[in-house]
Write a protein that holds these residues in place. Sequence first.
Motif, PDB file in Angstrom:
ATOM      1  N   ALA A   1       0.816  -1.430   0.114  1.00  0.00           N
ATOM      2  CA  ALA A   1      -0.192  -0.144  -0.147  1.00  0.00           C
ATOM      3  C   ALA A   1       0.907   1.241  -0.103  1.00  0.00           C
ATOM      4  O   ALA A   1       1.586   1.465   0.895  1.00  0.00           O
ATOM      5  CB  ALA A   1      -1.129  -0.051   1.197  1.00  0.00           C
ATOM      6  N   PRO A   2       0.760   2.134  -0.917  1.00  0.00           N
ATOM      7  CA  PRO A   2       1.680   3.367  -1.227  1.00  0.00           C
ATOM      8  C   PRO A   2       1.556   4.138   0.128  1.00  0.00           C
ATOM      9  O   PRO A   2       0.233   4.414   0.319  1.00  0.00           O
ATOM     10  CB  PRO A   2       1.453   3.745  -2.553  1.00  0.00           C
ATOM     11  CG  PRO A   2      -0.140   3.530  -2.763  1.00  0.00           C
ATOM     12  CD  PRO A   2      -0.276   1.909  -2.223  1.00  0.00           C
ATOM     13  N   ALA A   3       2.587   5.153   0.202  1.00  0.00           N
ATOM     14  CA  ALA A   3       2.471   6.014   1.283  1.00  0.00           C
ATOM     15  C   ALA A   3       1.680   7.277   0.582  1.00  0.00           C
ATOM     16  O   ALA A   3       1.241   7.264  -0.745  1.00  0.00           O
ATOM     17  CB  ALA A   3       3.641   6.535   1.522  1.00  0.00           C
ATOM     18  N   LEU A   4       1.236   7.935   1.358  1.00  0.00           N
ATOM     19  CA  LEU A   4       0.193   9.123   0.818  1.00  0.00           C
ATOM     20  C   LEU A   4       0.801  10.152  -0.289  1.00  0.00           C
ATOM     21  O   LEU A   4       2.037  10.559  -0.214  1.00  0.00           O
ATOM     22  CB  LEU A   4      -0.113  10.249   2.177  1.00  0.00           C
ATOM     23  CG  LEU A   4      -0.973  11.203   1.646  1.00  0.00           C
ATOM     24  CD1 LEU A   4      -2.363  10.743   1.562  1.00  0.00           C
ATOM     25  CD2 LEU A   4      -1.094  12.320   2.797  1.00  0.00           C
ATOM     26  N   GLY A   5       0.194   9.876  -1.483  1.00  0.00           N
ATOM     27  CA  GLY A   5       0.565  10.598  -2.657  1.00  0.00           C
ATOM     28  C   GLY A   5       1.989  10.027  -3.466  1.00  0.00           C
ATOM     29  O   GLY A   5       2.351  10.548  -4.430  1.00  0.00           O
ATOM     30  N   VAL A   6       2.278   8.653  -2.944  1.00  0.00           N
ATOM     31  CA  VAL A   6       3.496   8.175  -3.543  1.00  0.00           C
ATOM     32  C   VAL A   6       2.755   7.105  -4.582  1.00  0.00           C
ATOM     33  O   VAL A   6       2.288   6.372  -4.249  1.00  0.00           O
ATOM     34  CB  VAL A   6       4.362   7.313  -2.709  1.00  0.00           C
ATOM     35  CG1 VAL A   6       5.505   6.721  -3.430  1.00  0.00           C
ATOM     36  CG2 VAL A   6       4.990   8.491  -1.446  1.00  0.00           C
ATOM     37  N   PRO A   7       3.236   7.410  -5.848  1.00  0.00           N
ATOM     38  CA  PRO A   7       2.801   6.318  -6.963  1.00  0.00           C
ATOM     39  C   PRO A   7       3.535   4.798  -6.809  1.00  0.00           C
ATOM     40  O   PRO A   7       4.599   4.783  -6.306  1.00  0.00           O
ATOM     41  CB  PRO A   7       3.180   7.042  -8.291  1.00  0.00           C
ATOM     42  CG  PRO A   7       4.368   8.024  -7.863  1.00  0.00           C
ATOM     43  CD  PRO A   7       4.306   8.353  -6.451  1.00  0.00           C
ATOM     44  N   GLN A   8       2.823   3.882  -7.324  1.00  0.00           N
ATOM     45  CA  GLN A   8       3.055   2.584  -7.305  1.00  0.00           C
ATOM     46  C   GLN A   8       4.537   2.169  -7.945  1.00  0.00           C
ATOM     47  O   GLN A   8       5.175   1.407  -7.612  1.00  0.00           O
ATOM     48  CB  GLN A   8       2.075   1.883  -7.920  1.00  0.00           C
ATOM     49  CG  GLN A   8       2.039   1.654  -9.259  1.00  0.00           C
ATOM     50  CD  GLN A   8       0.700   0.877  -9.799  1.00  0.00           C
ATOM     51  OE1 GLN A   8       0.675  -0.396  -9.373  1.00  0.00           O
ATOM     52  NE2 GLN A   8      -0.142   1.328 -10.818  1.00  0.00           N
ATOM     53  N   VAL A   9       4.764   3.133  -9.005  1.00  0.00           N
ATOM     54  CA  VAL A   9       6.086   2.870  -9.572  1.00  0.00           C
ATOM     55  C   VAL A   9       7.126   3.092  -8.680  1.00  0.00           C
ATOM     56  O   VAL A   9       8.182   2.280  -8.744  1.00  0.00           O
ATOM     57  CB  VAL A   9       6.426   3.712 -10.901  1.00  0.00           C
ATOM     58  CG1 VAL A   9       6.326   5.427 -10.267  1.00  0.00           C
ATOM     59  CG2 VAL A   9       7.404   3.414 -11.780  1.00  0.00           C
ATOM     60  N   PHE A  10       7.167   3.875  -7.585  1.00  0.00           N
ATOM     61  CA  PHE A  10       8.282   3.797  -6.502  1.00  0.00           C
ATOM     62  C   PHE A  10       8.456   2.545  -5.801  1.00  0.00           C
ATOM     63  O   PHE A  10       9.670   2.327  -5.503  1.00  0.00           O
ATOM     64  CB  PHE A  10       7.794   4.781  -5.564  1.00  0.00           C
ATOM     65  CG  PHE A  10       8.501   5.085  -4.618  1.00  0.00           C
ATOM     66  CD1 PHE A  10       9.615   6.000  -4.588  1.00  0.00           C
ATOM     67  CD2 PHE A  10       8.471   4.464  -3.075  1.00  0.00           C
ATOM     68  CE1 PHE A  10      10.773   6.235  -3.626  1.00  0.00           C
ATOM     69  CE2 PHE A  10       9.432   4.846  -2.173  1.00  0.00           C
ATOM     70  CZ  PHE A  10      10.473   5.588  -2.355  1.00  0.00           C
ATOM     71  N   TYR A  11       7.348   1.607  -5.787  1.00  0.00           N
ATOM     72  CA  TYR A  11       7.376   0.192  -5.182  1.00  0.00           C
ATOM     73  C   TYR A  11       7.807  -0.859  -6.075  1.00  0.00           C
ATOM     74  O   TYR A  11       8.001  -2.160  -5.660  1.00  0.00           O
ATOM     75  CB  TYR A  11       6.192   0.074  -4.464  1.00  0.00           C
ATOM     76  CG  TYR A  11       5.974   1.291  -3.447  1.00  0.00           C
ATOM     77  CD1 TYR A  11       6.783   1.084  -1.987  1.00  0.00           C
ATOM     78  CD2 TYR A  11       5.092   2.117  -3.883  1.00  0.00           C
ATOM     79  CE1 TYR A  11       6.308   2.191  -1.223  1.00  0.00           C
ATOM     80  CE2 TYR A  11       5.046   3.131  -2.616  1.00  0.00           C
ATOM     81  CZ  TYR A  11       5.432   3.362  -1.357  1.00  0.00           C
ATOM     82  OH  TYR A  11       5.415   4.106  -0.467  1.00  0.00           O
ATOM     83  N   ARG A  12       8.144  -0.639  -7.269  1.00  0.00           N
ATOM     84  CA  ARG A  12       8.245  -1.614  -8.312  1.00  0.00           C
ATOM     85  C   ARG A  12       9.654  -2.496  -7.810  1.00  0.00           C
ATOM     86  O   ARG A  12       9.478  -3.886  -7.607  1.00  0.00           O
ATOM     87  CB  ARG A  12       8.382  -0.973  -9.661  1.00  0.00           C
ATOM     88  CG  ARG A  12       8.753  -2.322 -10.579  1.00  0.00           C
ATOM     89  CD  ARG A  12       9.100  -1.569 -11.974  1.00  0.00           C
ATOM     90  NE  ARG A  12       9.256  -2.743 -13.121  1.00  0.00           N
ATOM     91  CZ  ARG A  12       8.294  -2.892 -14.067  1.00  0.00           C
ATOM     92  NH1 ARG A  12       7.577  -2.236 -14.115  1.00  0.00           N
ATOM     93  NH2 ARG A  12       8.554  -3.874 -14.621  1.00  0.00           N
TER      94      ARG A  12
END
Length: 94
Positions: free
Chosen positions: A34-45
């Motif tokens: 689950a992404p942090a507030l305002g962080v897009p999923q691409v950051f977690y790839r």
Amino acid sequence: MTPEPLDIGCADGVTLTGLWFPATGTTRGTVVIAPALGVPQVFYRAMAEFLSARGFDAATFDYRGSADSDGVVPDHASIRLDQWGRLDIDAVLT
């Protein structure tokens, strides 16, 4: 690795955009990132790819009104943070 597109249907009819990273080899479990507030999923790839390579199915997603899920709700002013937790995360976990 190329993740699979994931359409996530929420209880209120909104469909979120996500990605599914299937486990390599024997599946040891499933992880929803689950992404942090305002962080897009691409950051977690990279994290999802790391988990996938170690036997975990992994899912990432964007909350309604953000990143790849922008435009799924016609009126951004109608989006409330409680919807992210109550509807969006619940839909991904389901």
